[in-house]
Design a protein around this motif. Structure first.
Motif, PDB file in Angstrom:
ATOM      1  N   THR A 193     -50.542 -19.231  75.686  1.00  0.00           N
ATOM      2  CA  THR A 193     -49.603 -18.970  76.773  1.00  0.00           C
ATOM      3  C   THR A 193     -49.786 -17.529  77.210  1.00  0.00           C
ATOM      4  O   THR A 193     -50.034 -16.645  76.384  1.00  0.00           O
TER       5      THR A 193
ATOM      6  N   LYS B 146     -62.447 -19.161  74.201  1.00  0.00           N
ATOM      7  CA  LYS B 146     -63.318 -20.183  73.613  1.00  0.00           C
ATOM      8  C   LYS B 146     -63.439 -19.953  72.117  1.00  0.00           C
ATOM      9  O   LYS B 146     -63.441 -18.817  71.638  1.00  0.00           O
TER      10      LYS B 146
ATOM     11  N   LYS C 267     -58.126 -26.438  66.633  1.00  0.00           N
ATOM     12  CA  LYS C 267     -57.468 -26.615  67.918  1.00  0.00           C
ATOM     13  C   LYS C 267     -56.703 -25.353  68.268  1.00  0.00           C
ATOM     14  O   LYS C 267     -55.888 -24.873  67.476  1.00  0.00           O
TER      15      LYS C 267
ATOM     16  N   GLU D   1     -49.618 -21.614  80.986  1.00  0.00           N
ATOM     17  CA  GLU D   1     -50.702 -21.986  80.089  1.00  0.00           C
ATOM     18  C   GLU D   1     -51.903 -21.086  80.349  1.00  0.00           C
ATOM     19  O   GLU D   1     -52.212 -20.738  81.493  1.00  0.00           O
TER      20      GLU D   1
ATOM     21  N   SER E 203     -54.485 -23.303  71.456  1.00  0.00           N
ATOM     22  CA  SER E 203     -53.838 -23.293  72.769  1.00  0.00           C
ATOM     23  C   SER E 203     -53.232 -21.913  72.983  1.00  0.00           C
ATOM     24  O   SER E 203     -53.119 -21.120  72.038  1.00  0.00           O
TER      25      SER E 203
ATOM     26  N   THR F 244     -56.060 -20.485  79.467  1.00  0.00           N
ATOM     27  CA  THR F 244     -57.255 -21.196  78.984  1.00  0.00           C
ATOM     28  C   THR F 244     -58.512 -20.327  78.948  1.00  0.00           C
ATOM     29  O   THR F 244     -59.589 -20.834  78.621  1.00  0.00           O
ATOM     30  N   ASN F 245     -58.377 -19.046  79.236  1.00  0.00           N
ATOM     31  CA  ASN F 245     -59.562 -18.181  79.305  1.00  0.00           C
ATOM     32  C   ASN F 245     -59.964 -17.692  77.910  1.00  0.00           C
ATOM     33  O   ASN F 245     -59.942 -16.500  77.612  1.00  0.00           O
TER      34      ASN F 245
END
Length: 506
Positions: free
Chosen positions: A456, A484, A452, A479, A454, A481-482
């Motif tokens: 910032t 993978k 997992k 946040e 995440s 998210t770019n």
């Protein structure tokens, strides 16, 4: 301990980071994230301290909003009262009833008259309120051994001594047990224009008479260290001061273009930005070379490197007192903060403390005030994002990074550091200093077994963007998210001039 080794930066189109798991890696001391508040301009008066009678909400005269802000970044330590001011400061002028305290002229910063209403009790009680370790930079340049050691006794002795009794008369029963003491400041300059050989002898004299008064060897003495790349200064201190008398050696280095023409804080060009980042990234070479000298004389690593003044320094804002060093804080400052802290993290085997200059209203401040208003700067938010590294174990990295190129010169575009906390959570801080383009970073995390992730980010549309009193939340962390995670590889695309902190859990 291997740092974040840059194994190449030239033709590669993307950054490649390899994690080098090492169970013997050092702990990143939280004290690397320290701060510095000098009696300079609007740093103390009208910054930290507004007075007990102020309409601005305060606790014992210190702004409540600033107290909460500093708690928000888990400030580990605070250095005071200087800076150059320290070696003209006589501590007894700042104790006792405020109405009885003598005034003084701040000869270094603007020639203003100060009333000493913010003194030792005010500072040390503030540190208790913040949960931060005080770091007292004590006067050597215009003091005496007796005055210096009486100061130590005043704040450290339990009772039954003249200075402890004096402290109690002024309302403080228990000692503050101050651990960190600077034995003078910039002795090569404003502290007395000394040679390193002369200062080494003076230091030995002062350090000999310092004690924590409990026979616990809890006092931590920091010698006034080198100015930037004065490696001879470090050599002399390491050679001439016995290890029994010293715990840390300081280093001062600012990200400055030209001391005679520092350029504007906001309306700067890419040329000035590139030069500033070149100066900031020079910290890597400085820490490496000063560490090598320390390793020569102290292979056991008993003496720490303390970078107790660092940050960006520009021309003051138009219309402000030139001696007050008030400047705005842009995304350029976020780049300085992110890259500098990565360097300190990666050298955490020897670097055990660093102090950003300065806390409020001066140089690369984390907060600016204007009357009842206060804003938090991009630098503040970098420190808030990076507090995940406090007292976490360093994860050594190997980094292959693309260039950031300008006018035929190249700098490494990507800066990185990583750590693992006690719960096994991994944090990786990344900075893309390129002013024009995003960069892709690939991190091999197969051995870390991350499930997992995440993230910032701190970013903005222009390098010159900043938070203002009219728009105080123009730049805040968001946040991100770019990225993978696929088959043991974490791929992140970082926008130009941005800071990203990743969190990975199993």
């Amino acid at each position: 301990m291997v740092l974040c080794t840059i194994v190449g930066f030239s033709q590669t189109k993307e950054a490649i980071i390899t994690i080098e798991n090492n169970e013997d890696a050092p702990i990143i001391s939280k004290h690397i994230y320290g701060h510095f508040a000098e009696h300079l301009g609007r740093s103390i008066y009208d910054g930290l301290y507004v007075g007990e009678d102020s309409k601005i909400p305060n606790t014992n005269g210190v702004r409540n909003d600033l107290i909460e802000a500093l708690k928000g970044i888990q400030i580990p330590n605070l250095r005071w009262p200087g800076g150059c001011f320290a070696d003209t400061y006589h501590w007894k002028d700042g104790i006792g009833p405020k109405e009885d305290r003598p005034s003084m002229v701040n000869r270094w910063w603007g020639g203003v008259v100060e009333d000493n209403s913010f003194g030792t009790h005010d500072f040390l009680n503030l540190c208790e309120k913040l949960g931060a370790e005080p770091y007292l930079a004590a006067n050597v340049g215009s003091s005496t051994v007796q005055e210096f050691t009486e100061y130590v006794e005043y704040v450290m002795h339990k009772g039954g001594s003249p200075m402890a009794d004096l402290r109690k008369e002024h309302g403080r029963e228990k000692p503050w047990n101050v651990k960190y003491w600077g034995v003078g400041n910039e002795m090569w300059g404003c502290g007395g224009n000394m040679t390193p050989e002369y200062y080494a002898n003076i230091y030995r004299q002062y350090a000999t008479f310092m004690t924590d008064w409990s026979n616990s060897d809890g006092i931590y003495r920091i010698a006034s260290g080198a100015n930037v790349d004065d490696y001879h200064w470090t050599e002399v201190l390491m050679r001439d001061i016995p290890k029994s008398l010293i715990e840390g050696v300081a280093l001062h280095s600012y990200s400055v273009i030209d001391w005679n023409d520092k350029g504007p804080a906001v309306d700067f060009t890419e040329d000035l930005y590139f030069k500033t980042m070149k100066s900031a990234l020079f910290m890597e070479e400085l820490v490496t070379k000063h560490t090598a000298i320390m390793d020569k004389y102290d292979p056991e690593g008993q003496i720490d490197l303390i970078v107790d003044e660092w940050g960006g320094w520009y021309d003051v804002e138009e219309g402000t007192n030139p001696g007050f060093l008030y400047q705005q804080n842009t995304m350029r400052d976020a780049m300085i903060a992110g890259t500098s802290l990565n360097i300190f993290n990666n050298h955490s085997k020897r670097v055990k403390m660093a102090n950003l200059a300065q806390t409020v209203n001066v140089l690369q401040a984390v907060a600016l005030t204007e009357g009842e208003k206060m804003l938090l700067t991009p630098t503040y938010f970098v420190l808030k994002m990076y507090n995940v590294h406090h007292d976490a174990q360093l994860i050594p990295l190997k980094l292959n990074t693309p260039n950031y190129s300008f006018n035929g010169e190249n700098l490494p575009a990507i800066s990185a550091s990583a750590s693992k906390n006690k719960e096994g959570v991994i944090h990786i801080s990344l900075v893309n200093i390129d002013a024009n383009k995003e960069n892709t970073v690939r991190i091999n995390v197969a051995d870390s077994n991350l499930k997992k992730v995440s993230a910032t980010i701190l970013s903005s549309k222009a390098l010159q963007d900043h938070n203002s009193f009219e728009s105080p939340k123009n730049i805040v962390p968001k946040e991100f998210t770019n990225f993978k995670l696929k088959k043991g590889t974490l791929e992140i695309t970082i926008p130009a001039f941005s800071v990203v902190v990743l969190e990975g859990k199993k």
